[in-house]
Enzyme design. Structure first.
Site, PDB file in Angstrom:
ATOM      1  N   CYS A   2       0.678  -1.222  -0.132  1.00  0.00           N
ATOM      2  CA  CYS A   2       0.132  -0.017   0.149  1.00  0.00           C
ATOM      3  C   CYS A   2       0.989   1.310  -0.080  1.00  0.00           C
ATOM      4  CB  CYS A   2      -0.871   0.099   1.036  1.00  0.00           C
ATOM      5  SG  CYS A   2      -1.891  -1.405   1.297  1.00  0.00           S
ATOM      6  N   ARG A  27       4.077  -0.116  -4.905  1.00  0.00           N
ATOM      7  CA  ARG A  27       3.694  -0.635  -3.623  1.00  0.00           C
ATOM      8  C   ARG A  27       2.617  -1.394  -3.400  1.00  0.00           C
ATOM      9  NH1 ARG A  27       6.989   1.713   0.446  1.00  0.00           N
ATOM     10  NH2 ARG A  27       5.290   1.025   2.016  1.00  0.00           N
ATOM     11  N   TRP A  75      -2.526  -2.824  -1.766  1.00  0.00           N
ATOM     12  CA  TRP A  75      -2.125  -4.278  -1.802  1.00  0.00           C
ATOM     13  C   TRP A  75      -3.038  -4.914  -0.720  1.00  0.00           C
ATOM     14  CZ3 TRP A  75      -0.064  -8.180   1.286  1.00  0.00           C
ATOM     15  CH2 TRP A  75       0.619  -9.130   0.642  1.00  0.00           C
ATOM     16  N   ASN A 101      -2.120   1.746   5.598  1.00  0.00           N
ATOM     17  CA  ASN A 101      -1.108   0.570   4.942  1.00  0.00           C
ATOM     18  C   ASN A 101      -0.681   0.075   6.389  1.00  0.00           C
ATOM     19  OD1 ASN A 101       1.001  -0.617   4.219  1.00  0.00           O
ATOM     20  ND2 ASN A 101       2.565   0.884   4.340  1.00  0.00           N
ATOM     21  N   GLY A 102      -0.904  -1.165   6.344  1.00  0.00           N
ATOM     22  CA  GLY A 102      -0.576  -2.270   7.280  1.00  0.00           C
ATOM     23  C   GLY A 102      -1.781  -3.179   7.841  1.00  0.00           C
ATOM     24  N   GLU A 488      17.597 -17.755  -6.790  1.00  0.00           N
ATOM     25  CA  GLU A 488      17.171 -16.336  -7.038  1.00  0.00           C
ATOM     26  C   GLU A 488      16.674 -16.608  -8.941  1.00  0.00           C
ATOM     27  OE1 GLU A 488      16.690 -13.853  -6.108  1.00  0.00           O
ATOM     28  OE2 GLU A 488      16.676 -12.149  -7.749  1.00  0.00           O
ATOM     29  N   LYS A 492      12.933 -15.406  -9.762  1.00  0.00           N
ATOM     30  CA  LYS A 492      12.539 -14.210 -10.740  1.00  0.00           C
ATOM     31  C   LYS A 492      11.743 -14.786 -12.013  1.00  0.00           C
ATOM     32  CE  LYS A 492      14.413 -10.581  -9.378  1.00  0.00           C
ATOM     33  NZ  LYS A 492      14.008 -11.143  -8.048  1.00  0.00           N
ATOM     34  N   GLU A 495       8.026 -15.239 -10.393  1.00  0.00           N
ATOM     35  CA  GLU A 495       7.489 -14.041  -9.966  1.00  0.00           C
ATOM     36  C   GLU A 495       7.031 -13.093 -11.053  1.00  0.00           C
ATOM     37  OE1 GLU A 495       9.319 -11.222  -7.457  1.00  0.00           O
ATOM     38  OE2 GLU A 495      11.262 -11.569  -8.099  1.00  0.00           O
ATOM     39  N   HIS A 511      17.777 -37.130  -5.375  1.00  0.00           N
ATOM     40  CA  HIS A 511      16.929 -37.467  -4.144  1.00  0.00           C
ATOM     41  C   HIS A 511      15.484 -37.090  -4.293  1.00  0.00           C
ATOM     42  CE1 HIS A 511      20.862 -38.550  -2.382  1.00  0.00           C
ATOM     43  NE2 HIS A 511      21.179 -37.086  -2.785  1.00  0.00           N
ATOM     44  N   LYS A 607       6.114  -3.995  -3.466  1.00  0.00           N
ATOM     45  CA  LYS A 607       7.449  -3.935  -3.527  1.00  0.00           C
ATOM     46  C   LYS A 607       8.052  -4.048  -1.948  1.00  0.00           C
ATOM     47  CE  LYS A 607      11.568  -2.695  -5.018  1.00  0.00           C
ATOM     48  NZ  LYS A 607      12.281  -3.706  -5.886  1.00  0.00           N
TER      49      LYS A 607
HETATM   50  C1  F6R Z   1      11.703 -10.741  -5.341  1.00  0.00           C
HETATM   51  C2  F6R Z   1      11.646  -9.476  -4.301  1.00  0.00           C
HETATM   52  C3  F6R Z   1      11.393  -9.966  -3.040  1.00  0.00           C
HETATM   53  C4  F6R Z   1      12.030  -9.143  -2.213  1.00  0.00           C
HETATM   54  C5  F6R Z   1      11.644  -9.396  -0.531  1.00  0.00           C
HETATM   55  C6  F6R Z   1      12.546  -8.610   0.597  1.00  0.00           C
HETATM   56  O1  F6R Z   1      12.190  -9.964  -6.508  1.00  0.00           O
HETATM   57  O2  F6R Z   1      11.528  -8.395  -4.660  1.00  0.00           O
HETATM   58  O3  F6R Z   1      11.460 -11.166  -2.824  1.00  0.00           O
HETATM   59  O4  F6R Z   1      13.495  -9.349  -2.259  1.00  0.00           O
HETATM   60  O5  F6R Z   1      10.251  -9.273  -0.385  1.00  0.00           O
HETATM   61  O6  F6R Z   1      12.139  -7.399   0.387  1.00  0.00           O
HETATM   62  P1  F6R Z   1      13.373  -6.530   1.205  1.00  0.00           P
HETATM   63  O7  F6R Z   1      14.718  -6.826   0.537  1.00  0.00           O
HETATM   64  O8  F6R Z   1      12.797  -4.956   0.879  1.00  0.00           O
HETATM   65  O9  F6R Z   1      13.543  -6.749   2.655  1.00  0.00           O
END
Ligand code: F6R
Length: 612
Positions: A2, A27, A75, A101-102, A488, A492, A495, A511, A607
């Site tokens: 949010c 966000r 969000w 937000n929260g 990673e 990527k 997502e 395994h 984000k």
């Molecule tokens: C993936 C991504 C998330 C963040 C995670 C932690 O692309 O962006 O997995 O890495 O939400 O976020 P931060 O680093 O802001 O604590």
């Protein structure tokens, strides 16, 4: 999680707020809304979907000359994305509007009380409960401020909120508790927002609000007060150094692509001022003054989420190998609930977070602090909660990362982890100066190497993405320092393109997971030139024996026969990860773009994850 913006000033407020929401949309983006003060009371307009849907609604309205307004981009936490659940929410008497937000954890209990008192709810949100609680408190409180504070004192959980009142059309009230909120101090105008870009075109003067603080603002004045007793808080404004250009696409199709291509610059900036050549030509030691006053930890616990967690897993290899430190890496949401968590007094907890606001990571940091352990934050966002609460903070200096999927932030975290490993190696005498200098010059060579390699890597990623776009599932395999990169790569891909992807330690495949391999289930393998290459090659052969197709990211001269060999410039392990990372990112980017997905704002994500 949010985005909030509130504005009290001299300009037409709704365009300022909508423009601010556009820069906060990363966000959360399942619905949006604004409230503004007209001469005939408060107006609230909301729409399901992205901000564009709200803008369409606004186009059909006569926007008053309101100079005070607030907005929200959501969000979902409570209630599905729908107009009725979008913010702002209004009180039953129509006098108050609130954006939030929260999560208010005890909202059900408050809701039952308010329902018994005759309140009616039109949404499933905790926010509508909170705004009505403020309205209820107002019946007996001496002022709206007191009612606001009384209601917030009853609310448990995390919030950043902004409130408008029909009776005070030129002012906003805002408060924060475990969710980000900043105050932007302009000339004849003031702002509150979840993040700096929301108001950066208008002011660079920012006050970072602390948990348990309220701000009351009009166009020409503001006061910051403690929620507990409404006593005043004096705090200096800080000047933000970066500008809006850093938060714009700069000719790239997507923020994500721009941010991937920014990685050479991120490395250059990250190294600036960190290397000491002691008068000679070559860098021979690392400067991390942030750590000078902290003892070298006997054991390091790295705690983070998502991509930042993967950085931590990668960093462990360097911290163990170079600095000889025992390192544990844990997901923050697990770490925070570990009943038997053993933390020694000479341990250190390193929390990694791009946003510095991730709820689980922040909670882990607080647990470590309560246990009296040294804490270190590795953050990108200056002034974020983690940055302020840790015993020491190292900033990754990657600049604003707008795309929801984290890319350059991981590169910057890896760089700082490498510097930390070298710095502690220096203090512990665990690496000779020649080896250290060799590592440092490899790091210094990275920006030029990446700048030269990225265009070709992008072209290969595009070609491979088109070839493999029909796959429903992918494996990503790696060993040693490449295992976190495999995780990673898989994160990527899933997502961004919504293709199922699993990251595995290559040696673990046999395994169980290998049962999934068939001609339609491709495997992306990190097969770089390092000591584990022969082992990885054997794992590739095992996949091929089950008719699995293999893409291998490798270096020239390696003896490998696969369906698609993707060669990238060599670099000694583990620093080769800096080259492998953008390859993985570009592959996912191209896959998502080719499949027509929303690259910068993938579905269901946000984000900054400020809820548990
Ligand atoms: C993936 C991504 C998330 C963040 C995670 C932690 O692309 O962006 O997995 O890495 O939400 O976020 P931060 O680093 O802001 O604590």
């Amino acid at each position: 999680m949010c985005g909030i913006i509130g504005y009290a000033g001299h300009r037409p407020a709704v365009p300022v707020v909508v423009e601010g929401l556009r820069r906060l949309e990363y966000r959360g983006y399942d619905s949006a809304g604004v409230a503004f003060a007209g001469h005939d009371g408060l107006h609230v307009l909301r729409a399901k979907g992205k901000l564009a849907a709200l803008e369409e609604r606004l186009a059909g309205e006569v926007i008053t000359t309101a100079t005070c307004a607030m907005g929200h981009t959501r969000w979902a936490t409570h209630g599905v994305p729908a107009e009725r659940n979008a913010h702002p929410h209004t009180s039953n008497d129509g006098r108050l509007a609130l954006v939030h937000n929260g999560i208010i954890e005890n909202y059900q209990e408050i809701k039952s009380r308010l329902t018994a008192a005759g309140y009616v709810f039109h949404s499933e949100t905790d926010t509508e409960v909170l705004v009505n609680l403020i309205a209820e408190k107002r019946k007996t409180a001496p002022s709206l401020l007191e009612a606001f504070a009384a209601a917030l004192r009853e609310a448990h959980g995390a919030y950043a909120v902004c409130l408008m009142d029909t009776d005070a059309p030129g002012s906003i009230l805002a408060a924060r508790m475990s969710a980000p909120l900043l105050f932007g101090l302009g000339t004849g105008e003031n702002f509150v927002a979840s993040d700096i870009p929301a108001f950066l075109p208008y002011t660079r003067q920012v006050i970072f609000l602390e948990d348990g603080e309220i701000v009351r603002a009009t166009a020409n004045g503001y006061e910051i007060l403690r929620l507990a007793d409404l006593s005043p808080v004096q705090r200096e404004a800080q000047t933000i150094q970066w500008d809006m250009q850093a938060a714009q696409k700069g000719g790239y199709r997507h923020f994500m692509l721009k941010e991937i291509f920014e990685q050479p610059r991120v490395i250059t900036d990250g190294l600036a001022g960190r290397l000491d050549n002691a008068g000679g030509q070559q860098a021979c030691s690392v400067l991390l003054p942030e750590l000078d006053d902290l003892p070298v930890p006997e054991r390091l616990h790295i705690v983070a989420c998502g991509t930042s967690y993967h950085s931590g897993l990668w960093g462990r290899h360097l911290l163990e190998e170079w600095a000889g430190l025992p390192v544990q890496v844990e997901i923050a949401s697990e770490f925070r609930y570990r009943e038997g968590l053993a933390l020694g007094q000479k341990d250190m907890v390193l929390v990694i977070s791009q946003s510095g606001e991730t709820a689980d990571t922040l909670a882990a940091l607080r647990i470590a602090r309560e246990r009296g352990v040294q804490t270190l934050g590795l953050c990108n966002v200056v002034g974020s909660s983690i940055a302020r609460e840790a015993s020491a903070v190292i900033y990754t200096q990657a600049g604003p990362e707008i795309s929801v999927a984290s890319t350059k932030a991981m590169c910057s975290q890896m760089l700082m982890l490498a510097l930390m490993a070298l710095y502690w190696a220096q203090r512990r005498g665990s690496m000779d100066s020649q080896a250290r200098q060799a590592r440092l010059s490899q790091l210094e060579s990275l920006p030029a190497l990446l700048d030269a390699a990225l265009p070709d890597m992008h072209a290969t990623a595009r070609q491979l993405a088109r070839k493999y776009a029909q796959a429903d599932s992918f494996f990503y395999l790696g060993r040693g320092h490449c295992f976190p990169l495999a995780l990673e790569g898989a994160l990527k891909l899933k997502e961004l393109s919504y293709i199922h992807a699993e990251g595995y330690a290559a040696g673990e495949m046999k395994h169980g997971p290998i049962a999934l391999i068939d001609p339609d289930f491709p495997t992306f393998t990190l097969a770089l030139d390092d000591t584990l290459f022969p082992k990885v090659r054997s794992n590739i052969v095992e996949v091929q024996a089950r008719q699995g197709k293999v893409i291998a990211l490798s270096n020239p001269g390696m003896d490998l026969s696969v369906d698609d060999l993707w060669l990238v410039p060599p670099l000694p392990a583990p620093l080769a990860g800096f080259v492998a990372l953008p390859a993985l990112q570009l592959f996912s980017y191209e896959m998502a773009d080719y499949l027509g997905k929303d690259v910068d704002q993938p579905r269901n994500l946000a984000k900054s994850v400020t809820v548990e």
